[in-house]
Motif scaffolding. Structure first.
Motif, PDB file in Angstrom:
ATOM      1  N   PHE A 179       0.798  -1.227   0.000  1.00  0.00           N
ATOM      2  CA  PHE A 179       0.000   0.000   0.000  1.00  0.00           C
ATOM      3  C   PHE A 179       0.833   1.281   0.000  1.00  0.00           C
ATOM      4  CE2 PHE A 179      -3.970  -2.011   2.109  1.00  0.00           C
ATOM      5  CZ  PHE A 179      -4.619  -2.058   0.888  1.00  0.00           C
ATOM      6  N   HIS A 180       2.180   1.188   0.053  1.00  0.00           N
ATOM      7  CA  HIS A 180       2.944   2.407   0.328  1.00  0.00           C
ATOM      8  C   HIS A 180       2.687   3.518  -0.689  1.00  0.00           C
ATOM      9  CE1 HIS A 180       5.804   0.863  -2.670  1.00  0.00           C
ATOM     10  NE2 HIS A 180       6.418   2.019  -2.641  1.00  0.00           N
ATOM     11  N   ASP A 181       2.511   3.144  -1.956  1.00  0.00           N
ATOM     12  CA  ASP A 181       2.330   4.159  -3.011  1.00  0.00           C
ATOM     13  C   ASP A 181       0.871   4.291  -3.446  1.00  0.00           C
ATOM     14  OD1 ASP A 181       4.845   5.189  -3.281  1.00  0.00           O
ATOM     15  OD2 ASP A 181       5.427   3.942  -5.003  1.00  0.00           O
ATOM     16  N   ILE A 182      -0.059   3.777  -2.657  1.00  0.00           N
ATOM     17  CA  ILE A 182      -1.472   3.777  -3.085  1.00  0.00           C
ATOM     18  C   ILE A 182      -1.963   5.214  -3.338  1.00  0.00           C
ATOM     19  CG2 ILE A 182      -2.667   3.842  -0.810  1.00  0.00           C
ATOM     20  CD1 ILE A 182      -3.466   1.367  -3.603  1.00  0.00           C
ATOM     21  N   GLY A 183      -1.333   6.188  -2.646  1.00  0.00           N
ATOM     22  CA  GLY A 183      -1.700   7.600  -2.825  1.00  0.00           C
ATOM     23  C   GLY A 183      -1.413   8.119  -4.229  1.00  0.00           C
ATOM     24  N   LYS A 184      -0.631   7.361  -5.022  1.00  0.00           N
ATOM     25  CA  LYS A 184      -0.347   7.803  -6.398  1.00  0.00           C
ATOM     26  C   LYS A 184      -1.616   7.766  -7.252  1.00  0.00           C
ATOM     27  CE  LYS A 184       4.608   7.212  -6.574  1.00  0.00           C
ATOM     28  NZ  LYS A 184       5.766   6.475  -7.079  1.00  0.00           N
ATOM     29  N   ILE A 185      -2.646   7.071  -6.761  1.00  0.00           N
ATOM     30  CA  ILE A 185      -3.956   7.108  -7.429  1.00  0.00           C
ATOM     31  C   ILE A 185      -4.418   8.570  -7.520  1.00  0.00           C
ATOM     32  CG2 ILE A 185      -6.427   6.581  -7.039  1.00  0.00           C
ATOM     33  CD1 ILE A 185      -5.599   3.838  -6.005  1.00  0.00           C
ATOM     34  N   SER A 210       3.125  14.637  -2.585  1.00  0.00           N
ATOM     35  CA  SER A 210       1.929  14.525  -1.732  1.00  0.00           C
ATOM     36  C   SER A 210       1.456  13.073  -1.618  1.00  0.00           C
ATOM     37  CB  SER A 210       0.796  15.394  -2.298  1.00  0.00           C
ATOM     38  OG  SER A 210       0.321  14.824  -3.514  1.00  0.00           O
ATOM     39  N   HIS A 211       2.089  12.146  -2.396  1.00  0.00           N
ATOM     40  CA  HIS A 211       1.506  10.792  -2.445  1.00  0.00           C
ATOM     41  C   HIS A 211       1.567  10.018  -1.115  1.00  0.00           C
ATOM     42  CE1 HIS A 211       5.609   9.311  -3.347  1.00  0.00           C
ATOM     43  NE2 HIS A 211       5.171   8.165  -2.833  1.00  0.00           N
ATOM     44  N   PRO A 212       2.619  10.177  -0.256  1.00  0.00           N
ATOM     45  CA  PRO A 212       2.555   9.428   1.010  1.00  0.00           C
ATOM     46  C   PRO A 212       1.394   9.890   1.908  1.00  0.00           C
ATOM     47  CG  PRO A 212       4.799  10.201   0.594  1.00  0.00           C
ATOM     48  CD  PRO A 212       3.914  10.895  -0.384  1.00  0.00           C
ATOM     49  N   ALA A 238      13.625  -0.860   0.502  1.00  0.00           N
ATOM     50  CA  ALA A 238      13.076  -1.735  -0.543  1.00  0.00           C
ATOM     51  C   ALA A 238      12.633  -0.912  -1.753  1.00  0.00           C
ATOM     52  CB  ALA A 238      11.906  -2.528   0.027  1.00  0.00           C
ATOM     53  N   ASP A 239      12.006   0.220  -1.492  1.00  0.00           N
ATOM     54  CA  ASP A 239      11.496   1.116  -2.528  1.00  0.00           C
ATOM     55  C   ASP A 239      12.648   1.648  -3.389  1.00  0.00           C
ATOM     56  OD1 ASP A 239       9.898   2.911  -3.910  1.00  0.00           O
ATOM     57  OD2 ASP A 239       9.647   4.306  -2.253  1.00  0.00           O
ATOM     58  N   THR A 240      13.691   2.131  -2.722  1.00  0.00           N
ATOM     59  CA  THR A 240      14.834   2.703  -3.436  1.00  0.00           C
ATOM     60  C   THR A 240      15.556   1.613  -4.221  1.00  0.00           C
ATOM     61  OG1 THR A 240      15.046   4.196  -1.544  1.00  0.00           O
ATOM     62  CG2 THR A 240      16.848   4.198  -3.130  1.00  0.00           C
ATOM     63  N   SER A 279       4.873   7.330   6.184  1.00  0.00           N
ATOM     64  CA  SER A 279       6.257   7.687   6.553  1.00  0.00           C
ATOM     65  C   SER A 279       7.323   7.044   5.661  1.00  0.00           C
ATOM     66  CB  SER A 279       6.509   7.290   8.017  1.00  0.00           C
ATOM     67  OG  SER A 279       5.668   8.013   8.857  1.00  0.00           O
ATOM     68  N   HIS A 280       6.938   6.512   4.484  1.00  0.00           N
ATOM     69  CA  HIS A 280       7.949   5.775   3.705  1.00  0.00           C
ATOM     70  C   HIS A 280       8.930   6.671   2.945  1.00  0.00           C
ATOM     71  CE1 HIS A 280       5.239   6.164   0.147  1.00  0.00           C
ATOM     72  NE2 HIS A 280       6.350   6.002  -0.552  1.00  0.00           N
ATOM     73  N   HIS A 281       8.743   7.988   2.997  1.00  0.00           N
ATOM     74  CA  HIS A 281       9.761   8.883   2.417  1.00  0.00           C
ATOM     75  C   HIS A 281      10.470   9.708   3.481  1.00  0.00           C
ATOM     76  CE1 HIS A 281       9.649   8.193  -1.868  1.00  0.00           C
ATOM     77  NE2 HIS A 281       8.325   8.093  -1.807  1.00  0.00           N
ATOM     78  N   GLU A 282      10.300   9.323   4.752  1.00  0.00           N
ATOM     79  CA  GLU A 282      11.067   9.975   5.815  1.00  0.00           C
ATOM     80  C   GLU A 282      12.502   9.458   5.725  1.00  0.00           C
ATOM     81  OE1 GLU A 282       9.874  12.320   7.452  1.00  0.00           O
ATOM     82  OE2 GLU A 282       7.703  12.034   7.568  1.00  0.00           O
TER      83      GLU A 282
HETATM   84 FE   LIG Z   1       6.678   6.497  -2.649  1.00  0.00          FE
END
Ligand SMILES: [Fe+2]
Length: 241
Positions: free
Chosen positions: A89-95, A118-120, A171-173, A142-145
């Protein structure tokens, strides 16, 4: 006398049978709630797949890398389950990010970059009001902190950043670096490991970087092309499609 004391009375027997029945019902309700949550999760992820197939595939790989690190850290089955869900779900805000920004192949303007950033927070907004996903919502937010406190959206620092968010960032990077895109070839694992080490302690939790590299070297040695997840059935390709 002793024999009589060992015989269970009728009211006690009724009480024990009732307790057993209630325990069974609670377990069954828990299973049902878990199934409903998984159905909800799959529907939300399908919406992400419809919006942007690449981000959906990226999210499955981030879940796989996160769980690989989680296993190396000795997390429990239950913790690994929540970690997988948070990573999916980490990037679900990209919707909520316009296609013109999300799919733009060239450099983003400052305004577009702010929208992307703004996606997180959007991930958090989408998940926070569904009670079973409330913690997951915070981990996604918090995945871009960054470990040094220079990340976003809240500028959290070090261990104030939830563990699952610190794992997901690595993991994302790693996936962003190793995935082949139409405009560039993915980096080999070894080069990506060096990059993670370079930003260990500034962007990433240094202890987690060490464990991640160790865990991924073991995964690499297995030489498998696909991976499996717990929440979504099927075999997933390790390489971006
Ligand atoms: Fe992200």
């Amino acid at each position: 006398m002793t024999k009589k004391n060992n015989v269970i009375s009728i009211p006690e027997l009724v009480k024990n049978v009732t307790l057993l029945r209630l325990t069974g019902e609670v377990e069954s309700l828990k299973r049902q709630q878990k199934e409903i949550c998984e159905m909800a999760a799959r529907s939300i992820l399908l919406a992400l797949d419809c919006k942007d197939h690449y981000t959906y595939g990226h999210s499955t790989r981030v879940a796989y890398y996160s769980v690989t690190l989680g296993k190396e850290l000795g997390l429990s089955e239950e913790e690994l389950y929540d970690l997988e869900l948070s990573a999916l779900f980490h990037d679900i805000g990209k919707i909520g990010v316009p296609d013109s920004v999300l799919l733009k192949p060239t450099r983003l303007t400052e305004e577009e970059f702010l929208l992307m950033k703004s996606h997180p927070t959007k991930s958090y907004e989408i998940l926070k009001d569904f009670e079973p996903f409330q913690d997951i919502a915070l981990y996604a937010k918090s995945h871009h902190e960054r470990y040094d406190g220079r990340g976003y959206p809240d500028g959290l620092k070090g261990e104030d950043i939830p563990l699952y968010s610190r794992i997901i960032l690595i993991a994302d990077t790693f996936d962003a670096m190793t995935s082949t895109r139409p405009y560039r070839k993915g980096l080999p694992y070894e080069v990506a490991f060096n990059e993670l080490e370079e930003f260990s302690g500034s962007q990433f939790d240094p202890e987690l970087v060490v464990h991640f590299i160790k865990a991924m070297q073991k995964e690499e040695a297995k030489d498998e092309k696909t991976f499996k997840l717990t929440i979504i059935d099927g075999d997933f390709e390790k390489q971006a499609a």
